[in-house]
Design an enzyme around this catalytic site. Structure first.
Site, short mmCIF file in Angstrom:
data_model
loop_
_atom_site.label_atom_id
_atom_site.label_comp_id
_atom_site.label_asym_id
_atom_site.label_seq_id
_atom_site.Cartn_x
_atom_site.Cartn_y
_atom_site.Cartn_z
NE ARG A 281 6.09 -5.68 1.56
CZ ARG A 281 5.40 -4.67 1.23
NH1 ARG A 281 4.36 -4.28 2.77
NH2 ARG A 281 5.05 -4.42 0.30
NE ARG A 317 2.75 -2.42 4.95
CZ ARG A 317 1.93 -2.83 4.96
NH1 ARG A 317 1.46 -3.54 5.65
NH2 ARG A 317 1.66 -3.03 3.37
CB CYS A 347 -9.68 14.30 13.57
SG CYS A 347 -9.70 14.86 15.32
CD GLU A 348 -8.77 11.55 7.07
OE1 GLU A 348 -9.42 11.13 6.97
OE2 GLU A 348 -8.44 12.85 7.19
N1 LLP Z 1 12.61 -1.43 -5.58
C1 LLP Z 1 12.35 -0.33 -6.16
C2 LLP Z 1 12.58 0.35 -7.65
C3 LLP Z 1 11.03 -0.31 -5.28
O1 LLP Z 1 9.81 0.90 -6.00
C4 LLP Z 1 10.52 -1.01 -4.72
C5 LLP Z 1 9.53 -1.21 -3.72
C6 LLP Z 1 11.61 -1.89 -3.96
C7 LLP Z 1 13.15 -2.16 -4.69
C8 LLP Z 1 11.98 -3.02 -2.47
O2 LLP Z 1 10.51 -3.74 -2.45
P1 LLP Z 1 10.04 -4.52 -1.02
O3 LLP Z 1 11.27 -5.72 -1.46
O4 LLP Z 1 10.33 -3.76 -0.03
O5 LLP Z 1 9.07 -4.72 -1.48
N2 LLP Z 1 4.26 1.58 0.70
C9 LLP Z 1 4.09 0.04 0.07
C10 LLP Z 1 5.25 -0.78 -0.83
C11 LLP Z 1 5.76 -0.03 -1.83
C12 LLP Z 1 6.67 -0.59 -2.33
C13 LLP Z 1 7.20 0.88 -3.47
N3 LLP Z 1 8.85 0.70 -3.87
C14 LLP Z 1 3.52 -0.89 1.56
O6 LLP Z 1 3.84 -0.51 2.39
O7 LLP Z 1 3.49 -2.18 1.09
#
Ligand code: LLP
Length: 420
Positions: A281, A317, A347-348
């Protein structure tokens, strides 16, 4: 993150100097737009803070897996963190190297393990004893040694949304802290595994450093025990998870976060170990916007709705996590600002992108939805048989489409009618 990547000229939104409205005209909407300089700056913030230290950055491919985005990072020398063989294929197609790639994920199949082993990934982040056995078996059949780290669940509270908190006892991820030492001993005894590291990931959108330092402390306690048991730990993988500003969050700057983690590891006397980061992210989130056009303005008794051409299938999200994404009209209007629920055509009732947003807009106007570079396009779907959006990258006034908009016929190309 460069603030200048998204700026205003005469009131109109620009991405690296290119008018957002012209991008929407040229490529259509809904449209994901990424700023290359914002991607580069975020990566460099990690890399600079790591310089002079054996520390490596593995871009979490799941956050944004577009080949052009991955290629920007590959050119900067990044490693990658993948969770499927599909993501491995993307990394390789984008110019990344298997030997700089770590393979995470709680449910790797034997076929995926074999592919990753053949490609020569740097490390498998293993999450359970059955997975250790499966990997050992795959490696034996391939006549190889699989490099392994165990994802340990440090049971710290990352203070984030429950759906994206992963390091608590109650989560499905990782090996329980209390079992970790014994699990390492089992792994070390498996003939086709080469135990090289320790790993954790405590959650996502974490806006404080302290949960990381707590997790690192627990990992390092374990490392000391594991080494006393005779297994050398080469690297410590602290996972990803640094949060970004969507609204009024105030996460530490990337460099500050990285330096705090590295300093803590050094202070504990573990400065000789390589440190891995797996950010997603914080590298891509604020480098992307989603442009959407207002189809209809629908005044209601209780609410005004702005019905736009992007929906929950394009940006999941808000519907999934009640996530907030800042929104602005792409062009400033003289029209009076009003409060709108910005909703999609799906449609939700859950198909909303923003609630109670003050916007000065008219039918046909464009809205920019910010912080959409992470977990945006990658989580999009074809629900309601909606083709997925196009993606564009802008680099110093040059704009290029980096993914074509899907066509409806592609969506059912693999389907067939049952014969009589
Ligand atoms: N490494 C592993 C093992 C992970 O499971 C994740 C994210 C990351 C790295 C990267 O994390 P970040 O730096 O992006 O926080 N879909 C959700 C976020 C799910 C994150 C899952 N794992 C959202 O839209 O907020």
């Amino acid at each position: 993150m460069t603030q200048s990547a998204f700026s205003r000229a005469d009131g109109a939104l620009q991405v690296e100097g290119v008018s957002a409205a012209s991008l929407a005209d040229q490529f259509g909407t809904p449209l994901y737009v990424y700023s290359r300089s914002a991607l580069t700056d975020a990566y460099k913030a990690y890399a600079d803070a790591c310089s002079g230290r054996r520390a490596t950055i593995h871009v979490a491919v799941k956050a944004n897996s577009n080949l052009a985005v991955l290629n920007v990072f590959a050119r900067l020398g990044a490693g990658f963190d993948i969770v499927s063989s599909g993501e491995l294929a993307r990394v390789l197609a984008a110019g990344g190297k298997a030997e700089n790639t770590v393979f995470s994920g709680v449910g790797k199949t034997a076929a995926e393990m074999r592919e990753a082993l053949d490609a020569g990934v740097k490390c498998f982040n293993v999450e359970s004893i059955p997975e250790l056995h499966a990997l050992n078996e795959v490696a034996r059949a391939a006549g190889k040694q699989a490099p392994v780290s165990l994802r340990v669940n440090p049971d710290v509270d990352a203070k984030t949304h429950p759906y994206i908190s992963t390091g608590l006892k109650s989560n499905k991820f990782g090996v329980a802290f209390a079992d970790a030492r014994a699990t390492y001993a089992q792994a070390a005894a498996m003939s086709n595994l080469d135990v090289i590291g320790i790993d954790c990931h405590i959650g996502s959108q974490i806006t404080e450093v302290s949960p990381y330092l707590d997790a690192v402390d627990k990992l390092l306690d374990l490392v000391e025990q594991i080494e006393a048991d005779g297994t050398n730990i080469h690297h410590v993988d602290v996972g990803g998870g640094l949060g970004i500003t969507y609204d009024d969050e105030t996460p530490p700057a990337i460099g500050e976060f990285v330096r705090a983690v590295l300093a803590h590891i050094d202070e504990r006397g573990h400065g000789h170990r390589e440190v891995y980061f797996e950010p997603g992210r914080s590298l891509v989130g604020n480098a992307g916007v989603l442009l959407t056009r207002v189809e209809y303005l629908k005044p209601g008794e209780e609410k005004n709705f702005a019905i736009v051409d992007a929906g929950m299938n394009d940006l999941a999200r808000p519907a999934m996590y009640q996530a907030f994404h800042r929104m602005e009209a792409v062009e400033k209007r003289a029209t009076k600002a009003q409060l709108y629920d910005v909703v999609g055509p799906v449609c939700e009732s859950g198909d909303w992108l923003g609630k109670d947003r003050e916007l000065a807009i008219e039918q046909g106007d464009l809205i920019a939805i910010f912080s959409a570079g992470a977990y945006g396009f990658v989580m999009s779907s074809n629900y309601n048989t909606r083709p997925r959006a196009a993606e564009v990258m802008v680099d110093r006034e040059r704009a290029r489409r980096v993914r074509e908009r899907e066509e409806v016929k592609q969506l059912f190309a693999g389907e067939s009618i049952f014969p009589d």
